[in-house]
Scaffold this motif. Structure first.
Motif, short mmCIF file in Angstrom:
data_model
loop_
_atom_site.label_atom_id
_atom_site.label_comp_id
_atom_site.label_asym_id
_atom_site.label_seq_id
_atom_site.Cartn_x
_atom_site.Cartn_y
_atom_site.Cartn_z
N GLY A 1 0.80 -1.22 0.00
CA GLY A 1 0.00 0.00 0.00
C GLY A 1 0.83 1.27 0.00
N ALA A 2 2.01 1.21 0.61
CA ALA A 2 2.86 2.40 0.66
C ALA A 2 3.30 2.84 -0.73
CB ALA A 2 4.08 2.14 1.54
N SER A 3 3.28 1.91 -1.69
CA SER A 3 3.69 2.27 -3.05
C SER A 3 2.78 3.34 -3.64
CB SER A 3 3.68 1.03 -3.96
OG SER A 3 2.37 0.53 -4.14
N ALA A 4 1.51 3.31 -3.29
CA ALA A 4 0.56 4.34 -3.72
C ALA A 4 0.48 5.49 -2.72
CB ALA A 4 -0.82 3.73 -3.91
N ASN A 5 0.47 5.14 -1.44
CA ASN A 5 0.21 6.15 -0.43
C ASN A 5 1.37 7.10 -0.20
OD1 ASN A 5 -2.33 5.02 -0.11
ND2 ASN A 5 -1.61 3.56 1.44
N GLY A 6 2.59 6.64 -0.49
CA GLY A 6 3.71 7.57 -0.45
C GLY A 6 3.50 8.70 -1.45
N PHE A 7 2.99 8.35 -2.63
CA PHE A 7 2.70 9.37 -3.65
C PHE A 7 1.58 10.30 -3.18
CE2 PHE A 7 0.20 10.53 -7.51
CZ PHE A 7 1.14 11.39 -8.08
N PHE A 8 0.52 9.72 -2.63
CA PHE A 8 -0.61 10.54 -2.19
C PHE A 8 -0.18 11.52 -1.09
CE2 PHE A 8 -3.56 6.71 -3.21
CZ PHE A 8 -3.55 7.04 -4.55
N HIS A 9 0.41 10.96 -0.04
CA HIS A 9 0.72 11.76 1.15
C HIS A 9 1.76 12.83 0.85
CE1 HIS A 9 2.45 12.72 5.11
NE2 HIS A 9 1.25 12.42 5.59
N GLU A 10 2.84 12.45 0.17
CA GLU A 10 3.93 13.39 -0.05
C GLU A 10 3.60 14.41 -1.14
OE1 GLU A 10 7.32 13.77 1.61
OE2 GLU A 10 5.58 13.27 2.85
N SER A 11 2.70 14.07 -2.04
CA SER A 11 2.25 15.07 -3.01
C SER A 11 1.38 16.12 -2.33
CB SER A 11 1.46 14.38 -4.14
OG SER A 11 2.29 13.53 -4.90
N GLY B 1 13.18 17.74 -6.12
CA GLY B 1 11.97 17.34 -5.42
C GLY B 1 12.33 16.44 -4.25
N LEU B 2 11.70 16.67 -3.13
CA LEU B 2 11.94 15.90 -1.91
C LEU B 2 10.70 15.10 -1.55
CD1 LEU B 2 13.45 15.24 0.81
CD2 LEU B 2 12.46 17.37 1.70
N ALA B 3 10.90 13.88 -1.11
CA ALA B 3 9.80 13.09 -0.56
C ALA B 3 10.35 12.20 0.54
CB ALA B 3 9.11 12.25 -1.64
N PHE B 4 9.50 11.92 1.50
CA PHE B 4 9.84 11.07 2.65
C PHE B 4 8.71 10.11 2.89
CE2 PHE B 4 9.10 10.01 7.03
CZ PHE B 4 10.34 9.60 7.50
N THR B 5 9.03 8.85 3.11
CA THR B 5 8.01 7.87 3.52
C THR B 5 8.62 6.93 4.55
OG1 THR B 5 7.05 7.90 1.30
CG2 THR B 5 6.33 6.15 2.78
N VAL C 1 11.06 2.35 -2.45
CA VAL C 1 10.10 2.49 -3.54
C VAL C 1 9.11 3.64 -3.32
CG1 VAL C 1 8.26 1.33 -4.85
CG2 VAL C 1 10.32 0.06 -4.18
N PRO C 2 8.43 3.75 -2.16
CA PRO C 2 7.37 4.76 -2.04
C PRO C 2 7.79 6.20 -2.25
CG PRO C 2 7.13 3.07 -0.34
CD PRO C 2 8.45 2.82 -1.00
N PRO C 3 8.99 6.64 -1.79
CA PRO C 3 9.30 8.07 -2.00
C PRO C 3 9.68 8.42 -3.43
CG PRO C 3 10.60 7.10 -0.18
CD PRO C 3 10.01 5.99 -0.96
N ALA C 4 9.98 7.44 -4.28
CA ALA C 4 10.52 7.74 -5.61
C ALA C 4 9.53 8.53 -6.46
CB ALA C 4 10.93 6.44 -6.31
N ALA C 5 8.29 8.07 -6.56
CA ALA C 5 7.31 8.75 -7.41
C ALA C 5 7.02 10.17 -6.93
CB ALA C 5 6.02 7.93 -7.49
N PRO C 6 6.72 10.41 -5.65
CA PRO C 6 6.44 11.79 -5.25
C PRO C 6 7.67 12.70 -5.34
CG PRO C 6 6.47 10.34 -3.33
CD PRO C 6 6.48 9.46 -4.54
N ALA C 7 8.87 12.17 -5.09
CA ALA C 7 10.07 13.00 -5.22
C ALA C 7 10.23 13.46 -6.67
CB ALA C 7 11.30 12.23 -4.76
N LEU C 8 9.97 12.55 -7.62
CA LEU C 8 10.05 12.93 -9.02
C LEU C 8 8.96 13.94 -9.38
CD1 LEU C 8 11.11 12.72 -11.88
CD2 LEU C 8 9.80 10.58 -12.15
N ALA C 9 7.73 13.68 -8.95
CA ALA C 9 6.63 14.61 -9.25
C ALA C 9 6.90 15.99 -8.65
CB ALA C 9 5.31 14.05 -8.73
N ASN C 10 7.45 16.01 -7.43
CA ASN C 10 7.75 17.30 -6.80
C ASN C 10 8.91 18.01 -7.51
OD1 ASN C 10 5.73 16.78 -4.95
ND2 ASN C 10 7.11 15.96 -3.40
#
Length: 746
Positions: free
Chosen positions: A546-556, A606-610, A715-724
């Motif tokens: 679930g963190a694979s999706a939710n890292g993107f949701f939360h960090e975005s 872009g920064l993301a944390f999960t 894995v989870p922080p990669a997508a939001p870090a790129l989007a950010n």
């Protein structure tokens, strides 16, 4: 030689029953260990105490029961034992062992508990201990959840230390000296006068001794292997093409099998005409299977060709038939009637948002395939009333149970050999392909049958990562994030996957909100709610679940709020962070990336944390907006795992997780039309290639006492870090994956 069933109960090594003069040993941290699966009906000269170390005339074999899917599990398990046993890794053999309750995973249940990893209260700790006992009670021999190292760290070191202690006792008795005058090294006990007694020659006597109640574990300062760069024990075989996977299995007289089943999972077969396939060269038999049919032939290619020649009238999908309809079903769950959990509810979110939200946004992620390079494959052989199965599997106990159920054989009548895997990412937590191999072998009694799925069968019959939708809103005040409210709707992985294993999923499914509800931020008004969508496509665990999706949701959402507040993304996360190890990870990635320094026009960070699987992980992605599209330049990753046991493999695992996360974030999705996946091969389900792969800089922190695994947390922080990062470089916010639907990449 002992019968197949007896081997299945007590052992697993080819020819083990003919080896004399050996013993097996191990130890458990829990109070009442299971009886060793090696203990019964041993041949003369071989004694079994407990399950993790075998010494015979041929040398030393270390039992490494967690499955190796390419993540180095075999090597790290072997190193944990070898460190305490005082043997070199190149001086031992390894074997995964038989499916046995003794090899249960005491840590696998903890991830699903409704307690954040940062919660060290008595109730959380009691629940984790109870989870370990539940794992033992259910004999959950499972590899997953980044739990191999946490589960093995104490248990396997104890196994090596206990074996060493017994060998020292045996040597002291032979030499007539005190035990404390003896040392060990390189597979031998060494006397003060320099006399060396090898473990192999001491094994017969050692096998008659009792396991010590207490053993001394080495201080990390004494380690020879752990904490230092190690050469994985499989690296030579993999580098030279000699590693044998399930797909490489071959036995004399073997038949080759292929299957074709309804690509609308659960749709069944209305009618089938196999006459054309039965007439084709090399075809031995067409075997009806649930949902389709299999072909037995004299080669895999002929089996593939023949199974394609079968004419089927497939039944309809028992779920919405199109991508749009599937997402409508998930969106419909964002309703109080479908509420599954509210594990984060701090402050008064309704009061905080009473005058409206400063940021409101919807996010969504698609279904994703596992798509390991080695497709599903298994070998099964039924002869003389006994069944042997060879397969790469993360659930050997469940797979063996399936084989027994289908064959009607007893535990003694089924032998399952776990094999190395050419990838999995969670796919081999299912046993559907083993089910098919057993059915086909039953139809070809006396001859071994190797089943290999085509790439198209593999892609269209996956149990994918579920699609999900999130609805976020929040407020800022005085340059700070003041409120964050996130609602997430997704089908339940637990309900779908555990149901196939024969378990009822009780209570809330924490996977729906994992990586969102449990983040260590002290936001004044902070709420995360999970909504369970009706089951759509049957789904399963996918790397980081679930963190694979939710890292993107939360960090975005958090990044959008920080931008709205006019704050710095790193400084505001650090201000909000309520967990010291997580703050150190954020500080580390900021230092590594030179956060705050100028990048120049058209560039962005872009920064993301999960925090997932107990591991705080922060990533910074640097991009450049070029005429050809977005180019990813560098990625910086910091993670806290308590102790890095193999720096080389740690770095490889983190880099692989980042590539996996970025690749899927940019390009990958499973879409559905007429109830079936539209992506059938890698031409329509692309992965990141070397020219697109950025430099990835890794740092592992070791500031806590809790040992964690690293396979999934990057894995989870990669997508939001790129989007950010894309937002930082271009001003464009992207709220839906894959990103390539909205952004062009160089």
């Amino acid at each position: 030689m002992a019968g197949l069933g007896k081997i299945a109960r007590r052992g697993f090594l080819v020819g083990a029953a003919t080896v004399a003069g050996g013993f097996a040993i191990g130890i458990y941290s829990l109070r009442q260990p299971y009886v060793s699966p090696l203990a019964d009906d041993l041949p003369p000269g071989m004694a079994a105490l407990t399950p993790h170390v075998l010494i015979d005339r041929g040398g030393i074999t270390l039992i490494t029961p967690r499955a190796d899917m390419g993540q180095g599990a075999t090597s790290i398990q072997a190193a944990l034992i070898a460190e305490e046993l005082d043997v070199a890794l190149d001086a031992v053999r390894t074997d995964p062992g038989p499916p046995a309750p003794a090899y249960y995973n005491a840590r696998i249940v903890a991830e699903g508990l409704p307690f954040a990893a940062t919660d060290e209260g008595w109730m959380a700790e009691a629940a984790r201990e109870a989870g370990g006992w539940a794992s033992k009670l259910m004999a959950l021999q499972i590899t997953g959840g980044s739990s191999t190292v946490p589960d093995a760290y104490d248990r396997l070191r104890h196994a090596g230390a206990a074996a060493r202690a017994i060998l020292v006792t045996a040597a002291a008795r032979r030499l007539g000296v005190a035990e404390d005058t003896l040392t060990t090294g390189d597979g031998a006990v060494i006397a003060p006068d320099g006399t060396r007694l090898s473990y192999v020659e001491l094994a017969p006597a050692a096998g008659r001794l009792l396991e010590p109640r207490e053993v001394r574990l080495k201080d990390p300062a004494e380690w020879r292997l752990l904490g230092r760069p190690m050469r994985r024990i499989d690296i030579v075989a993999k580098s030279t093409g000699l590693q044998r996977y399930g797909i490489d299995q071959a036995l004399p007289g073997m038949l080759f099998a292929a299957v074709r089943t309804n690509p609308r999972r659960g749709g069944g077969v209305v009618a089938m005409d196999a006459s054309a396939a039965e007439a084709m060269k090399g075809v031995v038999r067409v075997v009806p299977l649930p949902g389709g049919a299999g072909v037995l032939a004299d080669s895999t290619w002929r089996a593939f060709e023949a199974v394609r020649a079968i004419r089927f009238d497939w039944g309809p999908a028992p779920y919405p038939a199109t991508t749009g309809a599937l997402f409508e079903s998930i969106a419909a769950a964002l309703d109080e009637d479908a509420r599954d959990s509210r594990l984060k509810d701090e402050g008064d979110i309704e009061a905080a948002l009473a005058d409206g939200a400063d940021v409101e946004a919807d996010y969504r992620v698609p279904f994703l395939a596992h798509a390991p390079l080695e497709p599903m494959t298994a070998l099964a052989w039924f002869r003389n009333g006994q069944l042997e199965v060879r397969a790469g599997t993360q659930i050997p106990g469940f797979a063996a149970k399936t084989a027994r159920r289908l064959s009607g054989l007893s535990r003694d009548g089924v032998l399952l050999r776990a094999l190395p895997m050419g990838g999995s990412f969670g796919r081999r937590l299912e046993d559907d392909f083993i089910d098919q191999a057993v059915r086909l072998a039953w139809a070809a009694e006396g001859r071994p049958v190797k089943l290999t799925w085509s790439r198209e069968e593999d892609m269209t019959h996956d149990f994918p990562r579920p699609a999900a939708i999130a609805r976020g809103r929040g407020r800022v005040a005085e340059g700070r994030v003041a409120a964050l409210d996130l609602s997430i709707a997704a089908p339940s992985v637990s309900e779908s996957q555990m149901g196939r294993l024969g378990f009822n999923a009780l209570g809330a499914d924490t996977a729906i909100v994992a990586g969102a509800w449990d983040q260590p931020f002290a936001i004044p008004a902070y709420r995360v709610t999970g909504y369970r969508a009706a089951e759509t496509v049957p789904v399963s665990s996918w790397r980081s679940v679930g963190a694979s999706a939710n890292g993107f949701f939360h960090e975005s959402l958090l990044d959008e709020l920080i931008h709205e507040a006019g704050a710095d993304p790193l400084a505001e996360r650090l201000r909000l962070c309520s967990h010291a190890p997580s703050a150190r990870v954020l500080e580390a990635v900021g230092e590594m990336s030179g956060w705050g320094g100028a990048l120049g026009p058209g560039r962005g960070r872009g920064l993301a944390f999960t925090l997932s699987f107990g591991v705080p992980c922060a990533e910074v992605v640097e991009v450049t907006a070029t005429d050809r599209g977005i180019r990813i330049d560098r990625v910086f990753v910091a993670a806290e795992v308590g102790r890095v046991l193999d720096p080389v493999n740690f770095e490889n695992q983190v880099q692989g997780g980042v590539v996996w996360g970025l690749s899927h974030a940019i390009w990958s999705e499973l879409t559905y039309a007429d109830g079936r996946p539209e992506q059938e091969n890698f031409d329509t389900y692309p992965a990141m290639r070397l020219p697109a792969c950025p430099e990835i800089v890794v740092r592992g922190l070791e500031t806590t006492d809790t040992i964690r695994g690293i396979g999934e947390p990057p894995v989870p922080p990669a997508a939001p870090a790129l989007a950010n990062a894309i937002f930082a470089a271009t001003g464009q916010r992207v709220r839906e994956l894959p990103l390539a639907k909205s952004v062009r990449f160089a």
